[in-house]
Design a protein around this motif. Structure first.
Motif, short mmCIF file in Angstrom:
data_model
loop_
_atom_site.label_atom_id
_atom_site.label_comp_id
_atom_site.label_asym_id
_atom_site.label_seq_id
_atom_site.Cartn_x
_atom_site.Cartn_y
_atom_site.Cartn_z
N LEU A 166 6.76 29.44 77.68
CA LEU A 166 6.20 29.08 76.38
C LEU A 166 7.27 28.48 75.48
N PRO A 167 6.88 27.69 74.47
CA PRO A 167 7.88 27.11 73.56
C PRO A 167 8.66 28.19 72.82
N GLN A 168 9.84 27.82 72.35
CA GLN A 168 10.68 28.78 71.63
C GLN A 168 9.98 29.31 70.39
N ARG A 169 9.26 28.45 69.69
CA ARG A 169 8.58 28.87 68.47
C ARG A 169 7.16 29.32 68.78
N THR A 170 7.05 30.39 69.53
CA THR A 170 5.75 30.96 69.88
C THR A 170 5.45 32.14 68.97
N VAL A 171 4.20 32.24 68.53
CA VAL A 171 3.73 33.37 67.74
C VAL A 171 2.70 34.13 68.57
N VAL A 172 2.96 35.39 68.82
CA VAL A 172 2.04 36.24 69.58
C VAL A 172 1.02 36.82 68.62
N GLU A 173 -0.26 36.47 68.82
CA GLU A 173 -1.34 37.04 68.01
C GLU A 173 -1.91 38.27 68.72
N LEU A 174 -1.73 39.42 68.11
CA LEU A 174 -2.27 40.65 68.68
C LEU A 174 -3.76 40.72 68.38
N THR A 175 -4.58 40.65 69.40
CA THR A 175 -6.03 40.60 69.21
C THR A 175 -6.58 41.99 68.89
N GLU A 176 -7.81 42.01 68.38
CA GLU A 176 -8.37 43.23 67.79
C GLU A 176 -9.33 43.97 68.73
N GLN A 177 -9.46 43.52 69.98
CA GLN A 177 -10.48 44.11 70.84
C GLN A 177 -10.15 45.52 71.32
N GLU A 178 -8.88 45.92 71.24
CA GLU A 178 -8.49 47.24 71.74
C GLU A 178 -7.99 48.11 70.60
N GLN A 179 -8.35 49.39 70.64
CA GLN A 179 -7.85 50.33 69.64
C GLN A 179 -6.45 50.77 70.03
N VAL A 180 -5.56 50.83 69.04
CA VAL A 180 -4.19 51.26 69.26
C VAL A 180 -4.09 52.75 68.94
N THR A 181 -3.66 53.55 69.91
CA THR A 181 -3.52 54.99 69.70
C THR A 181 -2.07 55.43 69.64
N ASP A 182 -1.16 54.62 70.19
CA ASP A 182 0.26 54.99 70.24
C ASP A 182 1.08 53.81 69.73
N TYR A 183 1.46 53.85 68.46
CA TYR A 183 2.22 52.72 67.89
C TYR A 183 3.64 52.67 68.42
N ASP A 184 4.23 53.81 68.74
CA ASP A 184 5.57 53.79 69.31
C ASP A 184 5.59 53.03 70.63
N SER A 229 -8.47 45.97 63.83
CA SER A 229 -7.31 45.38 63.18
C SER A 229 -7.33 45.67 61.69
N GLY A 230 -6.83 46.83 61.30
CA GLY A 230 -6.77 47.23 59.91
C GLY A 230 -5.38 47.08 59.36
N LEU A 231 -5.21 47.48 58.09
CA LEU A 231 -3.90 47.35 57.46
C LEU A 231 -2.88 48.32 58.02
N ARG A 232 -3.31 49.31 58.78
CA ARG A 232 -2.32 50.19 59.40
C ARG A 232 -1.44 49.39 60.38
N HIS A 233 -2.04 48.39 61.04
CA HIS A 233 -1.24 47.52 61.91
C HIS A 233 -0.08 46.91 61.12
N VAL A 234 -0.37 46.47 59.90
CA VAL A 234 0.67 45.83 59.09
C VAL A 234 1.76 46.82 58.73
N ILE A 235 1.35 48.02 58.35
CA ILE A 235 2.32 49.04 57.95
C ILE A 235 3.18 49.47 59.13
N GLU A 236 2.57 49.64 60.28
CA GLU A 236 3.28 50.17 61.44
C GLU A 236 4.11 49.10 62.17
N LEU A 237 3.67 47.84 62.13
CA LEU A 237 4.26 46.84 63.01
C LEU A 237 5.02 45.72 62.29
N ALA A 238 4.89 45.59 60.98
CA ALA A 238 5.60 44.57 60.19
C ALA A 238 5.48 43.18 60.81
N PRO A 239 4.28 42.59 60.82
CA PRO A 239 4.09 41.28 61.44
C PRO A 239 4.65 40.15 60.58
#
Length: 552
Positions: free
Chosen positions: A103-121, A147-157
């Motif tokens: 993939l190109p160097q300037r790639t942005v990975v979009e985390l999709t919302e179809q799966e629930q995240v249970t373990d942020y670590d 895809s709620g705001l907890r993703h933003v708090i936990e992952l700093a996108p």
């Protein structure tokens, strides 16, 4: 159906199209989202096929095939970003990581919302493998699915993409607009950029632009197509001149009335001017005998700690006289912040012989009629509001700097001294990486580098070291404070490509002699301001005095 899904995993079956992602302030394309297309029958959208793949345990294989199709597009033109969709479970798939190299160097990975995240670590661990290779990170469809705001708090996108249901008819729905404005304000505070998906009408675009949304995407601008489409609609056609003669000050007056402190008031003025045109405003206020940047838009970095003898901005503040420069190449006071600036206007903030600051506008095209009048009015409105609000200087950054200064005093001379000095400053800045650049008769060299960005810092070439050091020749600091896709100076661009989301450049001066430069960087988005940087300047003065003592 299982056979049809398995067929999608075969080479070349899935193809990729792209849709532009656009900055609404000037309608410049900053990147493209790669979207999968599954040819053949039955005809269904990608989400439908992915749901079928999930039923048969083939989802990750189909996602990898989509990534391969995106990689086959090649790099977008002009260094633009390429956004690709990946689900949390696929992040850990070795097959997906193998595609990352293509993939190109300037790639942005979009985390999709179809799966629930249970373990942020666990998710952070898998995500770090992508980020360590220079990829950026976005949370897709915020407001939908899991895809709620907890993703933003936990992952700093780096990017926060708003679900199209939040955008639909936003020009007619005050509730949607209030929510988007609050998300934009939150994102700005944590250093994240907001992308609005599904923009389909010019009224939606206008409202999103006024709300301060960083980027937009949707059918109004361009439908998905072969690489690399430009936008189809130009709601703000460029005439080659920034025309500020027709403007409505009512929104600015209303927003200034709501400002609760000096920084908020300055930010509202900068936002207002940025929305009016393609110009790049910056607002400086006097702090302890020098100018400190309080707000700016359109640039990725800030020149700060400016004396009254330096630059058009410094001179305007010191003399209290407005300065209009139609051609910066012919003005001896001009200090280049980015390449390409053509014109600049700077007006003092405050009346009389002792202005409290300066309002400056840089432009890549000539500034037309009305620019000076508008800037003067904005400066007057801001001065009136600042007189009511006052300024507040106390901030926690000084307490961190004080502890670091005490620790630096105890650093003993030895082979690890540069590393220890760097760690103290980086800890005080709450940034994870840094480099100490030392000057000598033979040139500049990186004496030490720490943190996850140590490799790109060590790999800075001589020209980049010279450019970064020159940024702070006559001023106290330079740091990134705007949108990470905004225009950058030589050197910061290289670090941005290497994974830096924030950069601070600080000079080392002692006994009227330049000893070197401290470069700090951070691998995750973070919002920096002058209040964060001023204590670091003091720390670098301390380090410079130690280096000077050891030289003697």
């Amino acid at each position: 159906m299982r056979a049809a899904v398995a067929h999608l995993c075969e080479p070349g079956v899935i193809v990729a199209v792209v849709q532009p992602i656009v900055r609404p302030s000037d309608e410049v394309v900053v990147g493209y989202e790669a979207l999968a297309r599954m040819p053949g029958l039955p005809t269904h959208p990608p989400d439908w096929w992915l749901a079928q793949a999930e039923r048969y345990g083939l989802r990750q294989r189909v996602e990898v095939a989509c990534l391969i199709a995106a990689a086959q597009l090649g790099p977008p033109p002009e260094g633009r970003l390429l956004f690709v969709n990946v689900s949390p479970s696929t992040l850990a798939d070795p097959a997906a990581l193998a595609v990352l190299d293509a993939l190109p160097q300037r790639t942005v990975v979009e985390l999709t919302e179809q799966e629930q995240v249970t373990d942020y670590d666990d998710l952070r661990k898998h995500l770090s493998a992508w980020l360590s290779r220079g990829s950026r990170f976005a949370i897709d469809d915020t407001g939908a699915g899991y895809s709620g705001l907890r993703h933003v708090i936990e992952l700093a996108p780096d990017f926060l993409k708003l679900d199209r249901e939040l955008i639909r008819m936003i020009d007619q729905d005050r509730t949607r607009l209030a929510l988007v404005r609050s998300i934009v304000a939150f994102a700005r505070e944590v250093g994240t950029n907001v992308i609005a998906e599904g923009v389909e009408t010019s009224n939606e675009l206008r409202v999103l632009r006024d709300a301060g949304v960083n980027f937009v995407q949707g059918y109004l601008l361009a439908r998905p197509g072969p690489p690399w489409p430009e936008i189809m609609l130009h709601t703000r056609p460029s005439t080659g001149v920034v025309d500020l003669s027709d403007h409505n000050l009512t929104p600015l007056r209303e927003s200034l009335a709501k400002a609760q402190d000096a920084r908020s008031a300055c930010t509202k003025v900068a936002d207002y001017l940025f929305r009016q045109s393609e110009c790049m405003p910056s607002i400086y206020l006097e702090r302890h005998g020098e100018l400190r940047c309080i707000a700016q838009r359109g640039l990725w970095q800030v020149l700060d700690g400016m004396p009254g003898t330096v630059g058009i901005t410094g001179r305007t503040w010191k003399t209290g006289r407005t300065k209009v420069v139609t051609n910066v190449a012919t003005d001896r006071d001009y200090v280049e912040a980015i390449p390409g600036v053509v014109a600049e206007i700077c007006v003092p903030i405050g009346k009389g012989d002792t202005p409290i600051g300066a309002l400056n506008v840089d432009s890549l095209v000539p500034l037309g009629p009305g620019a000076l009048e508008l800037l003067t009015t904005c400066a007057e409105l801001l001065a009136d509001r600042l007189e009511q609000l006052g300024t507040v200087d106390d901030n926690p950054a000084w307490h961190r700097a004080l502890h670091a200064s005490v620790a630096i005093s105890g650093v003993t001379q030895g082979s690890h001294t540069p590393v220890e000095l760097l760690r103290r400053v980086a800890d005080a800045a709450q940034l994870d990486s840094g480099a100490l650049v030392l000057d000598s008769e033979s040139g500049r060299r990186v004496a030490a580098a720490i943190g996850p960005l140590s490799r790109p810092l060590l790999n800075l070439c001589t020209d980049e070291l010279v450019a970064l050091s020159s940024l702070v020749g006559d001023i106290r600091s330079c740091y990134t404070a705007g949108d990470a896709s905004d225009r950058a100076f030589h050197g910061t661009e290289s670090l941005r490509d290497g994974g830096a989301r924030a950069v601070v450049v600080l000079p080392l001066w002692a006994r009227h002699r330049r000893l070197g430069t401290v470069i700090l960087a951070h691998s995750r988005p973070v919002h920096l301001s002058g209040d964060d940087i001023t204590p670091l300047e003091m720390l670098c003065d301390h380090i410079a005095s130690l280096l000077a003592q050891r030289d003697t």
